[in-house]
Design an enzyme around this catalytic site. Sequence first.
Site, PDB file in Angstrom:
ATOM      1  CG  ASP A 172     -18.935   1.632   4.025  1.00  0.00           C
ATOM      2  OD1 ASP A 172     -19.990   2.117   3.585  1.00  0.00           O
ATOM      3  OD2 ASP A 172     -18.822   1.173   5.171  1.00  0.00           O
ATOM      4  CG  HIS A 199     -21.588   0.361   7.557  1.00  0.00           C
ATOM      5  ND1 HIS A 199     -21.319   0.716   6.249  1.00  0.00           N
ATOM      6  CD2 HIS A 199     -22.912   0.073   7.577  1.00  0.00           C
ATOM      7  CE1 HIS A 199     -22.425   0.632   5.531  1.00  0.00           C
ATOM      8  NE2 HIS A 199     -23.412   0.244   6.316  1.00  0.00           N
TER       9      HIS A 199
HETATM   10  P1  NAI Z   1     -35.811  -5.802   4.239  1.00  0.00           P
HETATM   11  O1  NAI Z   1     -36.858  -5.255   5.148  1.00  0.00           O
HETATM   12  O2  NAI Z   1     -36.069  -5.812   2.785  1.00  0.00           O
HETATM   13  O3  NAI Z   1     -35.469  -7.301   4.677  1.00  0.00           O
HETATM   14  C1  NAI Z   1     -35.215  -7.652   5.979  1.00  0.00           C
HETATM   15  C2  NAI Z   1     -35.671  -9.084   6.168  1.00  0.00           C
HETATM   16  O4  NAI Z   1     -35.388  -9.465   7.510  1.00  0.00           O
HETATM   17  C3  NAI Z   1     -37.190  -9.285   5.954  1.00  0.00           C
HETATM   18  O5  NAI Z   1     -37.412 -10.310   4.997  1.00  0.00           O
HETATM   19  C4  NAI Z   1     -37.691  -9.673   7.333  1.00  0.00           C
HETATM   20  O6  NAI Z   1     -38.780 -10.616   7.293  1.00  0.00           O
HETATM   21  C5  NAI Z   1     -36.435 -10.300   7.920  1.00  0.00           C
HETATM   22  N1  NAI Z   1     -36.481 -10.412   9.374  1.00  0.00           N
HETATM   23  C6  NAI Z   1     -36.956  -9.542  10.292  1.00  0.00           C
HETATM   24  N2  NAI Z   1     -36.835 -10.057  11.530  1.00  0.00           N
HETATM   25  C7  NAI Z   1     -36.228 -11.261  11.383  1.00  0.00           C
HETATM   26  C8  NAI Z   1     -35.825 -12.275  12.286  1.00  0.00           C
HETATM   27  N3  NAI Z   1     -36.010 -12.154  13.601  1.00  0.00           N
HETATM   28  N4  NAI Z   1     -35.243 -13.393  11.781  1.00  0.00           N
HETATM   29  C9  NAI Z   1     -35.046 -13.528  10.448  1.00  0.00           C
HETATM   30  N5  NAI Z   1     -35.426 -12.613   9.544  1.00  0.00           N
HETATM   31  C10 NAI Z   1     -36.008 -11.496  10.013  1.00  0.00           C
HETATM   32  O7  NAI Z   1     -34.451  -5.018   4.564  1.00  0.00           O
HETATM   33  P2  NAI Z   1     -33.087  -4.987   3.703  1.00  0.00           P
HETATM   34  O8  NAI Z   1     -33.143  -3.868   2.742  1.00  0.00           O
HETATM   35  O9  NAI Z   1     -32.817  -6.353   3.211  1.00  0.00           O
HETATM   36  O10 NAI Z   1     -32.012  -4.574   4.825  1.00  0.00           O
HETATM   37  C11 NAI Z   1     -31.677  -5.452   5.871  1.00  0.00           C
HETATM   38  C12 NAI Z   1     -30.697  -4.804   6.833  1.00  0.00           C
HETATM   39  O11 NAI Z   1     -29.439  -4.576   6.196  1.00  0.00           O
HETATM   40  C13 NAI Z   1     -31.153  -3.443   7.367  1.00  0.00           C
HETATM   41  O12 NAI Z   1     -30.859  -3.360   8.729  1.00  0.00           O
HETATM   42  C14 NAI Z   1     -30.278  -2.469   6.587  1.00  0.00           C
HETATM   43  O13 NAI Z   1     -30.099  -1.254   7.262  1.00  0.00           O
HETATM   44  C15 NAI Z   1     -28.993  -3.252   6.491  1.00  0.00           C
HETATM   45  N6  NAI Z   1     -28.054  -2.769   5.467  1.00  0.00           N
HETATM   46  C16 NAI Z   1     -26.729  -2.896   5.729  1.00  0.00           C
HETATM   47  C17 NAI Z   1     -25.777  -2.448   4.845  1.00  0.00           C
HETATM   48  C18 NAI Z   1     -24.322  -2.593   5.152  1.00  0.00           C
HETATM   49  O14 NAI Z   1     -23.502  -2.020   4.423  1.00  0.00           O
HETATM   50  N7  NAI Z   1     -23.916  -3.344   6.162  1.00  0.00           N
HETATM   51  C19 NAI Z   1     -26.159  -1.813   3.567  1.00  0.00           C
HETATM   52  C20 NAI Z   1     -27.583  -1.783   3.350  1.00  0.00           C
HETATM   53  C21 NAI Z   1     -28.488  -2.232   4.285  1.00  0.00           C
END
Ligand code: NAI
Length: 339
Positions: A172, A199
């Site tokens: 942000d 957020h």
């Molecule tokens: P993605 O689906 O590409 O990757 C998520 C990964 O987490 C996958 O590789 C999956 O295998 C893994 N995963 C699932 N369960 C797991 C577990 N129990 N232990 C370890 N790994 C596990 O998703 P992406 O795009 O990487 O997003 C991840 C998170 O980050 C989402 O919740 C998203 O909303 C959040 N996010 C947060 C932001 C922020 O500003 N804080 C900004 C953008 C996304």
Amino acid sequence: MFARSAARALSSQTRLFSSSAARHTKVAVLGAGGGIGQPLSLLLKTDPLVSSLALYDIRGAPGVAADVSHVDTPSEVNGYAADKLDEALEGVQVVVIPAGVPRKPGMTRDDLFNTNASIVRDLASAIGRVSPKAHILVISNPVNSTVPIVASTLAKAGVYDPKHLFGVTTLDVVRAARFTASLAGTHPDNANITVVGGHSGATIVPLLSQSIHGKAIKGETYEKLVHRIQFGGDEVVKAKDGAGSATLSMAYAGAKFTNALLRGLNGEKGVITPTFVESPLYKDHGIDFFSSNVELGVNGVEKIFPLGELSPEEHKLLEACLPELKKNIEKGRAFVEGS
Ligand code: NAI
């Protein structure tokens, strides 16, 4: 050679990383195989303050680790498969969590709660068991709820230290600087905007009036800028058309915040950035967690700064933020109490 010079160029041009102290640190990424996890792991490999990188995911982490480990910076990299979480957490000082599902078009961050709440809770209990003194950086959404989930899980285990828990709201701040700089025709370094609250949507409150360039933006342009900072994530979700949410800019923001914490842990003074932490600022409203400027130091959270002077518009934004934030926090707490 290329990677080293590229990393140096990255450091000097974008100021992603700076390092002024010698102590190095073991960092774990949980969810390292994902859209954020992969580029975040790469960026952390180029951070001079990281000496060892533990990459964990329920799928794909050993492959990412093998790939990233060839980058010619000094840190060592190890990958851990699904059944190796405890090994990944052994001896870590900092754990970054981007594990969980991202948004698809039309979804809010709160729609992710059902899936991500249990993922984050289970990772937090492993951290509490194996590396209870680690600093925990939560990226997984909805951050307004996942941070309280981590806090309550660690508290249940008797190992919660509020100075060691951070919700990463840096994206942000990065967006606010980038969008404001574009409007003002200046370098983003000159448009450092403090973003407070939480957020997600209306809980994201940019304090434009506290920046010279932000203050100059008025009327409809101001309204549009605030909306773009609050809902910038939707632009990415829509453009990716079902393939996920922000990953590359989030990896950049995650690496930037991790470097800030590492500098603080290493004793650098004056490292101040917004982050979502347990905070006294709105406790009298029943809100235990809030993002505002925080000084990061050897103990993690060193000092939490109040918001400072707000414009009438910012008072209104804050009024809209507080009840939603309270609901999100209570939802996280209730999840752990009920589980
Ligand atoms: P993605 O689906 O590409 O990757 C998520 C990964 O987490 C996958 O590789 C999956 O295998 C893994 N995963 C699932 N369960 C797991 C577990 N129990 N232990 C370890 N790994 C596990 O998703 P992406 O795009 O990487 O997003 C991840 C998170 O980050 C989402 O919740 C998203 O909303 C959040 N996010 C947060 C932001 C922020 O500003 N804080 C900004 C953008 C996304």
